[in-house]
Design a protein around this motif. Sequence first.
Motif, PDB file in Angstrom:
ATOM      1  N   GLU A  12       0.823  -1.200   0.000  1.00  0.00           N
ATOM      2  CA  GLU A  12       0.000   0.000   0.000  1.00  0.00           C
ATOM      3  C   GLU A  12       0.862   1.256   0.000  1.00  0.00           C
ATOM      4  OE1 GLU A  12      -3.730   0.777   2.545  1.00  0.00           O
ATOM      5  OE2 GLU A  12      -3.349  -1.380   2.627  1.00  0.00           O
ATOM      6  N   ARG A 167      -5.251 -13.429  -6.071  1.00  0.00           N
ATOM      7  CA  ARG A 167      -5.988 -13.336  -4.812  1.00  0.00           C
ATOM      8  C   ARG A 167      -5.699 -14.546  -3.916  1.00  0.00           C
ATOM      9  NH1 ARG A 167      -7.903 -14.712  -0.988  1.00  0.00           N
ATOM     10  NH2 ARG A 167     -10.023 -14.904  -0.254  1.00  0.00           N
ATOM     11  N   ARG A 227     -23.217 -14.060  -7.220  1.00  0.00           N
ATOM     12  CA  ARG A 227     -23.048 -12.612  -7.284  1.00  0.00           C
ATOM     13  C   ARG A 227     -23.221 -12.131  -8.733  1.00  0.00           C
ATOM     14  NH1 ARG A 227     -17.764 -11.383  -3.847  1.00  0.00           N
ATOM     15  NH2 ARG A 227     -18.515  -9.253  -3.914  1.00  0.00           N
TER      16      ARG A 227
ATOM     17  N   ASP B 101     -13.002 -17.317   3.058  1.00  0.00           N
ATOM     18  CA  ASP B 101     -11.952 -17.164   2.048  1.00  0.00           C
ATOM     19  C   ASP B 101     -12.435 -17.446   0.644  1.00  0.00           C
ATOM     20  OD1 ASP B 101      -9.514 -16.266   2.994  1.00  0.00           O
ATOM     21  OD2 ASP B 101      -9.231 -18.123   4.115  1.00  0.00           O
ATOM     22  N   ILE B 104     -14.390 -14.488  -1.643  1.00  0.00           N
ATOM     23  CA  ILE B 104     -13.840 -13.168  -1.930  1.00  0.00           C
ATOM     24  C   ILE B 104     -12.992 -13.270  -3.184  1.00  0.00           C
ATOM     25  CG2 ILE B 104     -12.271 -11.402  -1.067  1.00  0.00           C
ATOM     26  CD1 ILE B 104     -13.495 -11.823   1.664  1.00  0.00           C
ATOM     27  N   VAL B 105     -13.342 -12.461  -4.180  1.00  0.00           N
ATOM     28  CA  VAL B 105     -12.741 -12.596  -5.503  1.00  0.00           C
ATOM     29  C   VAL B 105     -11.533 -11.687  -5.664  1.00  0.00           C
ATOM     30  CG1 VAL B 105     -13.211 -12.484  -7.963  1.00  0.00           C
ATOM     31  CG2 VAL B 105     -15.037 -13.035  -6.378  1.00  0.00           C
ATOM     32  N   ALA B 106     -11.641 -10.470  -5.110  1.00  0.00           N
ATOM     33  CA  ALA B 106     -10.628  -9.457  -5.395  1.00  0.00           C
ATOM     34  C   ALA B 106      -9.634  -9.349  -4.249  1.00  0.00           C
ATOM     35  CB  ALA B 106     -11.295  -8.114  -5.638  1.00  0.00           C
ATOM     36  N   SER B 107      -8.487  -8.745  -4.544  1.00  0.00           N
ATOM     37  CA  SER B 107      -7.435  -8.624  -3.547  1.00  0.00           C
ATOM     38  C   SER B 107      -7.529  -7.337  -2.743  1.00  0.00           C
ATOM     39  CB  SER B 107      -6.069  -8.676  -4.217  1.00  0.00           C
ATOM     40  OG  SER B 107      -6.036  -9.757  -5.082  1.00  0.00           O
ATOM     41  N   ILE B 108      -8.542  -6.526  -3.014  1.00  0.00           N
ATOM     42  CA  ILE B 108      -8.737  -5.288  -2.261  1.00  0.00           C
ATOM     43  C   ILE B 108     -10.193  -5.311  -1.789  1.00  0.00           C
ATOM     44  CG2 ILE B 108      -8.876  -2.768  -2.432  1.00  0.00           C
ATOM     45  CD1 ILE B 108      -6.066  -3.490  -2.715  1.00  0.00           C
ATOM     46  N   GLU B 110     -12.552  -3.095  -1.088  1.00  0.00           N
ATOM     47  CA  GLU B 110     -13.625  -2.355  -1.761  1.00  0.00           C
ATOM     48  C   GLU B 110     -13.872  -2.872  -3.180  1.00  0.00           C
ATOM     49  OE1 GLU B 110     -12.703   1.795  -1.855  1.00  0.00           O
ATOM     50  OE2 GLU B 110     -11.235   1.560  -3.457  1.00  0.00           O
ATOM     51  N   GLU B 111     -12.823  -3.393  -3.799  1.00  0.00           N
ATOM     52  CA  GLU B 111     -13.028  -3.916  -5.145  1.00  0.00           C
ATOM     53  C   GLU B 111     -13.837  -5.210  -5.103  1.00  0.00           C
ATOM     54  OE1 GLU B 111      -9.369  -3.857  -7.401  1.00  0.00           O
ATOM     55  OE2 GLU B 111      -9.097  -1.747  -6.962  1.00  0.00           O
ATOM     56  N   ASP B 112     -13.686  -5.933  -4.018  1.00  0.00           N
ATOM     57  CA  ASP B 112     -14.503  -7.136  -3.870  1.00  0.00           C
ATOM     58  C   ASP B 112     -15.962  -6.767  -3.621  1.00  0.00           C
ATOM     59  OD1 ASP B 112     -14.465 -10.157  -3.554  1.00  0.00           O
ATOM     60  OD2 ASP B 112     -15.662  -9.472  -1.870  1.00  0.00           O
ATOM     61  N   VAL B 113     -16.178  -5.746  -2.807  1.00  0.00           N
ATOM     62  CA  VAL B 113     -17.547  -5.314  -2.540  1.00  0.00           C
ATOM     63  C   VAL B 113     -18.202  -4.851  -3.846  1.00  0.00           C
ATOM     64  CG1 VAL B 113     -18.966  -3.637  -1.284  1.00  0.00           C
ATOM     65  CG2 VAL B 113     -17.010  -4.685  -0.167  1.00  0.00           C
ATOM     66  N   ARG B 145      -9.283  -0.220   1.657  1.00  0.00           N
ATOM     67  CA  ARG B 145      -8.187  -0.420   0.716  1.00  0.00           C
ATOM     68  C   ARG B 145      -7.269  -1.561   1.109  1.00  0.00           C
ATOM     69  NH1 ARG B 145      -8.924   1.019  -3.934  1.00  0.00           N
ATOM     70  NH2 ARG B 145      -6.696   0.869  -4.278  1.00  0.00           N
ATOM     71  N   SER B 146      -7.596  -2.296   2.156  1.00  0.00           N
ATOM     72  CA  SER B 146      -6.643  -3.326   2.557  1.00  0.00           C
ATOM     73  C   SER B 146      -6.961  -4.654   1.879  1.00  0.00           C
ATOM     74  CB  SER B 146      -6.574  -3.459   4.071  1.00  0.00           C
ATOM     75  OG  SER B 146      -7.859  -3.482   4.609  1.00  0.00           O
ATOM     76  N   HIS B 149      -6.813 -10.795   2.730  1.00  0.00           N
ATOM     77  CA  HIS B 149      -5.944 -11.792   3.334  1.00  0.00           C
ATOM     78  C   HIS B 149      -5.568 -11.431   4.774  1.00  0.00           C
ATOM     79  CE1 HIS B 149      -2.896 -14.763   3.752  1.00  0.00           C
ATOM     80  NE2 HIS B 149      -1.929 -13.881   3.846  1.00  0.00           N
ATOM     81  N   ASN B 150      -5.482 -10.126   5.048  1.00  0.00           N
ATOM     82  CA  ASN B 150      -5.058  -9.693   6.376  1.00  0.00           C
ATOM     83  C   ASN B 150      -6.214  -9.495   7.352  1.00  0.00           C
ATOM     84  OD1 ASN B 150      -2.422  -9.647   5.464  1.00  0.00           O
ATOM     85  ND2 ASN B 150      -2.584  -7.534   4.763  1.00  0.00           N
TER      86      ASN B 150
END
Lengths: 275, 293
Positions: A12, A167, A227, B101, B104-108, B110-113, B145-146, B149-150
């Motif tokens: 980030e 991902r 989705r 796990d 969730i498709v995206a690595s960020i 908000e992008e997943d939402v 923005r995180s 994974h975390n």
Amino acid sequence: MKSDITFGQYVEGNSLIHRLDPRMKIVLSILYIVTIFLAKSVTAFALLTLSAFLLIALTGLSPAMILRGMRPLLFIIVFTAVFNIFWMTGDTLLISLGPIKIYLEGIINAVLIILRIVLLIVATSVFLTYTTTPLALTDGLEQLLAPLKKLHVPVHEFSMMMTIALRFIPTLIDETQKIMNAQKARGADFSTGNLLQRAKALIPILIPLFISAFRRADELATAMECRCYTGGEGRTRMNVLRSTPKDWAAAFVVLVLGAAIVLANLYFPLYGLTL
Amino acid sequence: MQKTPIIKAEHLTFSYPGDAESKPVRALDDVSFEIEEGSFTAILGHNGSGKSTLAKLLCMVNYPDSGELLLCGKDLTAPDVTEEDILAARRDIGMVFQNPDNQIVASIVEEDVAFGCENLGIPSAEIRKRVDQALEEVGMTKYARSSPHNLSGGQKQRVAIAGVIAMKRKCVIFDESTAMLDPLGRQDVMNTAMKLNREDGITVILITHYMSEAAMADRIIVMNQGKILRDGTPSEVFSDPEAMWDAGLDVPQTTELLYKMRKAGYDVRLDLFDENDCAAEIARAMKRAREGK
């Protein structure tokens, strides 16, 4: 449990490089790679190395972290270096021990090759993996390659696959660790024995890992269907890519660098690279 | 006021196809029920009772072998149903799965939402607005923005819920969404589910095997061996603990305690699911018993 593999992972940040249009970053990294391959002389490489340091400074990333990310490639780097030192012939003989002859040219060549590999990694990781979210990256790639859709190349599908792969890398690394611990708890031994034995010891890790990966894939597919995912057709994006003057300025800078490298090759051809 | 059923199932039957060694497994056997819009329903059952199969039918991942299934008044089992009708029905029914796990498709975050909204072809500015609102609602704005994974399991589930909210769905099915979480994460997800139902009027179907969670619902459907065993309010369903135990299920600990008290001769109510209410009732009953002597 965090994995300590940094290569290919987004960090980030809000630097100039972070904020560039991912499409431009892909183009820039290609330009930069071409520039690296254009460089032939010591002066050109000095210039490139300087530019790489500037680039890292611009991103605000710690150079130590970038170095750590290169650890997996250490073997290739050492191998090419050794190969060059011992096999390269030239005019200035430095050491001669029986059949082993080491020339100055060989050493310089080795250093330049190492630099080239390191610079290639820096270029791609700084422009792409460290400063661009995987999603933005695939997004950029998808849009750059969009014209290929007319030739029925499944561009969206490829980019979706890449997004998902990226991902799940950390998830699968964690899982591998868990399975290894579970097998260790049952007395599995991964660290002794010859190469064949060690490779065999990995089988009880790989099989559960693959099974679980397939199960994950199945569940993810269901979740995506729920989705309303139906492929690339009719999809919109939340973050629309827009190139700004900054992007074009960055492109200009990289092109100038390329020109400078070519000039350095021509006018200061100090110890040219022979590979 | 008569509310329209958002889901109407009539004699649903579904079997998993068997392979060479095994016979087909009947997972659902003549299941009929209606779910009212804006209600909070829990579906209880032990493993293999057919509750997850039912969820998969409701979000059109699997199709029933026979019977009728109406989502929002649209019959999806009619012979003339098209792919478009099914896609349209999916827009109204969202699902939060068990493994945080694997959805969730995206690595960020908000992008997943945004993923679901992007699939619907909603204009970018509108997606942005919805995603911000949805993250706000589940209390995940600061993680926008995180990387997923975390996050903890409970946080990941809240991200998944935000994805459902952003799509403005009428109904959300939680398919054992709390099963893999720690108690804190479970509390988080339950609170969010309650909020969705109470504040936004979204129909919630909670599939679970935690009795305490089921007790929070307006209505409980108990599944056993592919059939509906009981259907009613929590007090009705838990009023007969013996029947639940026979089906291999539990009752909330409070109910179990009160039931044992009653068997021991105390005059107590059974339909109290809050520890404090339960304690007060026991105190009252014991006082009465003492005074009686």
